[in-house]
Design a protein around this motif. Structure first.
Motif, PDB file in Angstrom:
ATOM      1  N   VAL A  82      55.339  34.375 -17.554  1.00 45.92           N
ATOM      2  CA  VAL A  82      55.205  35.515 -18.456  1.00 45.92           C
ATOM      3  C   VAL A  82      56.327  36.482 -18.118  1.00 45.92           C
ATOM      4  N   ASN A  83      57.079  36.872 -19.113  1.00 47.09           N
ATOM      5  CA  ASN A  83      58.299  37.649 -18.869  1.00 47.09           C
ATOM      6  C   ASN A  83      58.076  38.869 -17.982  1.00 47.09           C
ATOM      7  N   VAL A  84      56.989  39.609 -18.248  1.00 41.81           N
ATOM      8  CA  VAL A  84      56.768  40.847 -17.495  1.00 41.81           C
ATOM      9  C   VAL A  84      56.155  40.590 -16.125  1.00 41.81           C
ATOM     10  N   LEU A  85      55.672  39.349 -15.876  1.00 36.37           N
ATOM     11  CA  LEU A  85      55.004  39.042 -14.614  1.00 36.37           C
ATOM     12  C   LEU A  85      55.743  37.986 -13.805  1.00 36.37           C
ATOM     13  N   SER A  86      56.851  37.481 -14.312  1.00 39.57           N
ATOM     14  CA  SER A  86      57.634  36.450 -13.642  1.00 39.57           C
ATOM     15  C   SER A  86      56.877  35.114 -13.680  1.00 39.57           C
ATOM     16  N   VAL A  87      57.230  34.193 -12.782  1.00 41.79           N
ATOM     17  CA  VAL A  87      56.625  32.861 -12.734  1.00 41.79           C
ATOM     18  C   VAL A  87      55.429  32.889 -11.785  1.00 41.79           C
ATOM     19  N   LEU A  88      54.295  32.382 -12.260  1.00 46.26           N
ATOM     20  CA  LEU A  88      53.061  32.416 -11.483  1.00 46.26           C
ATOM     21  C   LEU A  88      52.487  31.010 -11.353  1.00 46.26           C
ATOM     22  N   THR A  89      51.766  30.773 -10.268  1.00 49.33           N
ATOM     23  CA  THR A  89      50.970  29.563 -10.103  1.00 49.33           C
ATOM     24  C   THR A  89      49.545  30.010  -9.832  1.00 49.33           C
ATOM     25  N   LEU A  90      48.620  29.663 -10.749  1.00 48.00           N
ATOM     26  CA  LEU A  90      47.295  30.268 -10.745  1.00 48.00           C
ATOM     27  C   LEU A  90      46.194  29.215 -10.804  1.00 48.00           C
ATOM     28  N   ASP A  91      45.008  29.630 -10.337  1.00 45.58           N
ATOM     29  CA  ASP A  91      43.802  28.805 -10.457  1.00 45.58           C
ATOM     30  C   ASP A  91      42.913  29.426 -11.526  1.00 45.58           C
ATOM     31  N   PHE A  92      42.680  28.679 -12.596  1.00 40.85           N
ATOM     32  CA  PHE A  92      41.851  29.160 -13.701  1.00 40.85           C
ATOM     33  C   PHE A  92      40.463  28.518 -13.639  1.00 40.85           C
ATOM     34  N   LYS A  93      39.452  29.305 -13.939  1.00 42.84           N
ATOM     35  CA  LYS A  93      38.101  28.746 -14.057  1.00 42.84           C
ATOM     36  C   LYS A  93      37.352  29.474 -15.165  1.00 42.84           C
ATOM     37  N   GLY A  94      36.414  28.765 -15.768  1.00 41.59           N
ATOM     38  CA  GLY A  94      35.654  29.356 -16.867  1.00 41.59           C
ATOM     39  C   GLY A  94      34.858  28.285 -17.586  1.00 41.59           C
ATOM     40  N   GLY A  95      34.865  28.335 -18.914  1.00 49.37           N
ATOM     41  CA  GLY A  95      34.061  27.387 -19.663  1.00 49.37           C
ATOM     42  C   GLY A  95      34.507  27.263 -21.105  1.00 49.37           C
ATOM     43  N   CYS A  96      33.920  26.289 -21.776  1.00 49.54           N
ATOM     44  CA  CYS A  96      34.183  26.080 -23.199  1.00 49.54           C
ATOM     45  C   CYS A  96      32.914  25.524 -23.828  1.00 49.54           C
TER      46      CYS A  96
ATOM     47  N   VAL B  50      39.067  30.851 -19.860  1.00 48.06           N
ATOM     48  CA  VAL B  50      39.278  30.641 -18.429  1.00 48.06           C
ATOM     49  C   VAL B  50      40.054  31.840 -17.894  1.00 48.06           C
ATOM     50  N   GLU B  51      39.750  32.220 -16.658  1.00 48.87           N
ATOM     51  CA  GLU B  51      40.381  33.397 -16.065  1.00 48.87           C
ATOM     52  C   GLU B  51      41.012  33.041 -14.724  1.00 48.87           C
ATOM     53  N   ALA B  52      42.078  33.782 -14.388  1.00 51.64           N
ATOM     54  CA  ALA B  52      42.746  33.621 -13.098  1.00 51.64           C
ATOM     55  C   ALA B  52      43.126  34.996 -12.573  1.00 51.64           C
ATOM     56  N   ASP B  53      42.918  35.189 -11.283  1.00 48.20           N
ATOM     57  CA  ASP B  53      43.269  36.452 -10.635  1.00 48.20           C
ATOM     58  C   ASP B  53      44.689  36.337 -10.094  1.00 48.20           C
ATOM     59  N   ALA B  54      45.597  37.137 -10.669  1.00 49.70           N
ATOM     60  CA  ALA B  54      46.989  37.098 -10.230  1.00 49.70           C
ATOM     61  C   ALA B  54      47.218  37.867  -8.941  1.00 49.70           C
ATOM     62  N   SER B  55      46.214  38.621  -8.503  1.00 50.76           N
ATOM     63  CA  SER B  55      46.333  39.414  -7.266  1.00 50.76           C
ATOM     64  C   SER B  55      45.019  39.348  -6.489  1.00 50.76           C
TER      65      SER B  55
ATOM     66  N   SER C 139      42.511  46.118  -7.699  1.00 49.09           N
ATOM     67  CA  SER C 139      43.762  46.463  -8.364  1.00 49.09           C
ATOM     68  C   SER C 139      44.555  45.197  -8.635  1.00 49.09           C
ATOM     69  N   GLY C 140      45.530  45.315  -9.526  1.00 45.89           N
ATOM     70  CA  GLY C 140      46.319  44.153  -9.881  1.00 45.89           C
ATOM     71  C   GLY C 140      45.958  43.656 -11.268  1.00 45.89           C
ATOM     72  N   THR C 141      46.195  42.367 -11.493  1.00 47.03           N
ATOM     73  CA  THR C 141      46.096  41.816 -12.847  1.00 47.03           C
ATOM     74  C   THR C 141      45.218  40.583 -12.901  1.00 47.03           C
ATOM     75  N   LEU C 142      44.366  40.550 -13.914  1.00 52.13           N
ATOM     76  CA  LEU C 142      43.551  39.382 -14.238  1.00 52.13           C
ATOM     77  C   LEU C 142      44.098  38.783 -15.527  1.00 52.13           C
ATOM     78  N   LEU C 143      44.274  37.472 -15.545  1.00 52.14           N
ATOM     79  CA  LEU C 143      44.777  36.787 -16.736  1.00 52.14           C
ATOM     80  C   LEU C 143      43.670  35.946 -17.352  1.00 52.14           C
ATOM     81  N   ALA C 144      43.516  36.058 -18.676  1.00 49.10           N
ATOM     82  CA  ALA C 144      42.473  35.328 -19.388  1.00 49.10           C
ATOM     83  C   ALA C 144      43.087  34.522 -20.525  1.00 49.10           C
ATOM     84  N   LEU C 145      42.831  33.216 -20.523  1.00 53.41           N
ATOM     85  CA  LEU C 145      43.222  32.334 -21.618  1.00 53.41           C
ATOM     86  C   LEU C 145      41.995  32.078 -22.482  1.00 53.41           C
TER      87      LEU C 145
END
Length: 232
Positions: free
Chosen positions: A76-90, A111-116, A122-128
């Motif tokens: 993500v341009n504003v967050l640079s390159v990340l490697t994350l663990d996503f979990k959730g449901g469908c 699915v959500e991943a904690d970037a921090s 504090s920090g950023t949570l990412l949700a797909l």
């Protein structure tokens, strides 16, 4: 007829009924329960003779699943390159059900991943999540003549970056109009799924509201399991 003959006939009839009951229990035919729940004592398993399989879920069945994906590469341009663990449901909704397979509508995907993770407050949570779209094709579970199964999922995506301190969304990007992520599970051994491995087939470009590219979902290797709890 003599009393002896009548008694023998009654024993034969009871034996026949016991045999029918035992055969039905062995097949394990599923059915709809009150409230739309689906009872499936025996799952549909790949490689089982067609005549002895329990049926695939019928039309109108909701199938909630949990899912987890580790080491997901996301740029993500504003967050640079990340490697994350996503979990959730469908959650899937069966639109058509035939011997050849199922047409599946994706009712929900999140699915959500904690970037921090080192800073819980504090920090950023990412949700797909799945983007509402009427142009996305239905997902599909295919059954071939040899009894093998594969599943292909089409998911238009929205990625939200959320400030953990304020719960405010600070960035939203999507896969764009008419575009979607394609996930595939090449070896589905039973359905609803148990420990089903699936993967993103190609990177998905993500775009901001102004139409400019703002990131890329470069991969997603997940595992999916049928859940008794509906997806959020």
């Amino acid at each position: 007829m003599s009393e002896l003959g009548m008694a023998g006939g009654e024993r034969d009839r009871r034996g026949f009924l016991r045999g029918v009951a035992a055969a039905a229990a062995a097949v394990g035919v599923g059915g709809l329960l009150s409230g739309g729940a689906w009872a499936a004592p025996v799952r549909w398993s790949a490689g089982t003779a067609v005549a002895s399989r329990a049926p695939l879920p019928p039309i109108g069945t909701n199938i909630p699943c949990s899912t987890y994906a580790a080491n997901v590469p996301l740029k993500v341009n504003v967050l640079s390159v990340l490697t994350l663990d996503f979990k959730g449901g469908c959650e899937f909704f069966v639109r058509t059900s035939q011997v050849s397979g199922l047409d599946l509508e994706i009712k929900s995907f999140r699915v959500e991943a904690d970037a921090s993770p080192a800073t819980p407050d504090s920090g950023t949570l990412l949700a797909l999540t799945v983007t509402s779209s009427t142009s996305t094709p239905l997902s599909r579970l295919n059954v071939n003549e040899q009894g093998g199964m594969e599943m292909v999922l089409y998911v238009p995506l929205t990625l939200d970056a959320i400030d953990k301190a304020t719960a405010e969304t600070i960035l939203t990007v999507t896969s764009g109009p008419g575009a979607y992520a394609t996930f595939k599970a090449a070896e589905v051994r039973e359905f609803p799924p148990v420990n089903l491995a699936y993967s993103l087939q190609e990177p998905v470009k993500l775009y901001g509201s102004d139409g400019s590219q703002a990131g890329v979902l470069e991969g997603f290797d997940g595992v999916m399991n049928h859940s008794a709890v509906p997806a959020a």
